[in-house]
Design an enzyme around this catalytic site. Structure first.
Site, PDB file in Angstrom:
ATOM      1  N   LYS A  62       0.832  -1.208   0.000  1.00  0.00           N
ATOM      2  CA  LYS A  62       0.000   0.000   0.000  1.00  0.00           C
ATOM      3  C   LYS A  62       0.869   1.260   0.000  1.00  0.00           C
ATOM      4  O   LYS A  62       0.581   2.224  -0.711  1.00  0.00           O
ATOM      5  CB  LYS A  62      -0.943  -0.025   1.215  1.00  0.00           C
ATOM      6  N   GLN A 106      -4.300  -1.810   9.651  1.00  0.00           N
ATOM      7  CA  GLN A 106      -4.201  -3.129   9.015  1.00  0.00           C
ATOM      8  C   GLN A 106      -4.747  -4.202   9.971  1.00  0.00           C
ATOM      9  O   GLN A 106      -4.296  -4.318  11.098  1.00  0.00           O
ATOM     10  CB  GLN A 106      -2.734  -3.424   8.654  1.00  0.00           C
ATOM     11  N   ASP A 129     -10.906   2.776   4.415  1.00  0.00           N
ATOM     12  CA  ASP A 129     -11.202   1.342   4.295  1.00  0.00           C
ATOM     13  C   ASP A 129     -12.714   1.088   4.281  1.00  0.00           C
ATOM     14  O   ASP A 129     -13.161  -0.011   3.956  1.00  0.00           O
ATOM     15  CB  ASP A 129     -10.587   0.575   5.476  1.00  0.00           C
TER      16      ASP A 129
END
Ligand code: NAP
Length: 315
Positions: A62, A106, A129
């Site tokens: 990412k 994450q 997200d």
């Protein structure tokens, strides 16, 4: 019987691999161009806790993607011992900073950290997200702002390939917050007739075999085989599993096993989806490969969501 055999031959011969590299590059290029045209450089903060090697790879990918498209990124790699309170403090700081447009944590977090508390602490306007309840709720109501990156990427792929959604029987296997549920919502909003399956579904194959469009997000290597797939279906394989047993590799990859066995010999394991690619090849019309499919789009959509967050925050 002869007709069936001919159908199987036709499908097996002409099954299309829905490779996603080109589309992922196109999405990232569009983000890059927009940033170059003058929007103040967006910023993404990635937070990782502990030493999970897979999480480290995902975050690295990412961060690399951010560099490639011109998004400023920062990586907060915290020790396994980090408490929920310490993490909440970091999230509060990132929420308050004007130069941070997107925050991603994450997952999975270590067991002693409250994932729910952390997700809910992220400012919904920076929740790139799309996991915050505000964003999940907006999606469920048909008014999405930030959609989780994996299902959003799958919708881009379906549209890019002109795959029909409206009126089709779609089946999503898996009901996680990050893939299965938002995927089902997106398909429903595009007028598919959606069925959601999970570990308690009775006779999974009988349900999945009715689907023109089958999306699989389970986390079990090759669980979906020929008996689960309607002839001619489009199959989207979200799963990412590591397989190292040579016999399992042979049963999953058939004629293409040799290449995969070389990867196992070199790296100790090969990446496998939740669909048995060799069996799916006998019945499906289209299948996303693993690797080379959905995973590439997830990162590209994160870039798109981060740009969107930056634009919305400055509008
Ligand atoms: P998850 O949170 O573990 O959810 C798995 C889902 O599969 C659950 O809903 C579970 O049912 C269901 N399930 C488990 N065993 C089943 C069975 N035998 N039959 C039917 N359903 C079953 O996983 P996830 O986060 O959604 O991820 C799923 C897979 O996608 C993993 O391999 C993950 O690595 C991969 N993934 C890939 C990407 C990407 O970018 N390519 C992104 C995210 C995830 P219950 O709810 O009943 O337990």
């Amino acid at each position: 019987m002869l007709v069936c055999a001919l159908c199987a031959f036709f499908v097996a011969t002409f099954m299309i691999k829905l490779e996603a590299a080109e589309l992922a590059a196109k999405i990232k290029e569009a983000v890059k161009t927009e940033i170059e045209r003058g929007i103040r450089r967006p910023g993404l903060a990635a937070v990782r806790v502990g030493d999970d090697p897979a999480s480290a790879v995902y975050v690295r990918n990412k961060i690399q993607a951010c560099e490639a498209v011109g998004i400023r990124s920062e990586h907060h790699a915290l020790p396994e011992s980090t408490s929920t309170a310490e993490l909440l403090e970091l999230i509060a700081t990132l929420n308050a900073r004007d130069d941070v447009d997107g925050i991603l944590t994450q997952l999975p977090l270590p067991a002693h950290v409250s994932e729910t508390a952390i997700i809910e602490a992220i400012d919904p306007a920076k929740d790139v997200d799309g996991f915050h309840p505000v964003n999940a709720g907006r999606l469920a109501m048909g008014r999405p702002v930030f959609v989780p990156c994996t299902p959003a990427g799958i919708m881009e792929l379906l549209d890019d390939r002109g795959i029909e959604i409206r009126g089709t029987n779609a089946c999503v296997v898996g009901r996680s917050q990050i893939v299965g549920r938002p995927m089902a919502q997106l398909l429903l909003q595009r007028d598919a007739t959606v069925t959601i399956c999970h570990s308690r579904t009775r006779d999974l194959a009988a349900v999945t075999r009715t689907a023109d469009l089958l999306v699989v997000a389970i986390g079990r290597a090759g669980l979906i085989g020929r008996e689960h797939i309607k002839p001619g279906a489009t199959v989207i394989d979200v799963g990412m599993n590591r397989v190292s047993d040579p016999d399992e590799v042979r049963s999953l990859f058939g004629a293409e096993a040799e290449k995969r066995l070389e990867i196992v010999a070199k790296r100790g394991a090969t990446l496998v989806g939740d669909v048995n690619p060799s069996e799916a090849g006998e019945v499906a019309r289209m299948l996303t490969p693993v690797p080379g499919g959905v995973g590439l789009l997830t990162v590209a959509m994160l870039m798109k969501n981060t740009l969107r967050a930056a634009k919305l925050r400055r509008a």
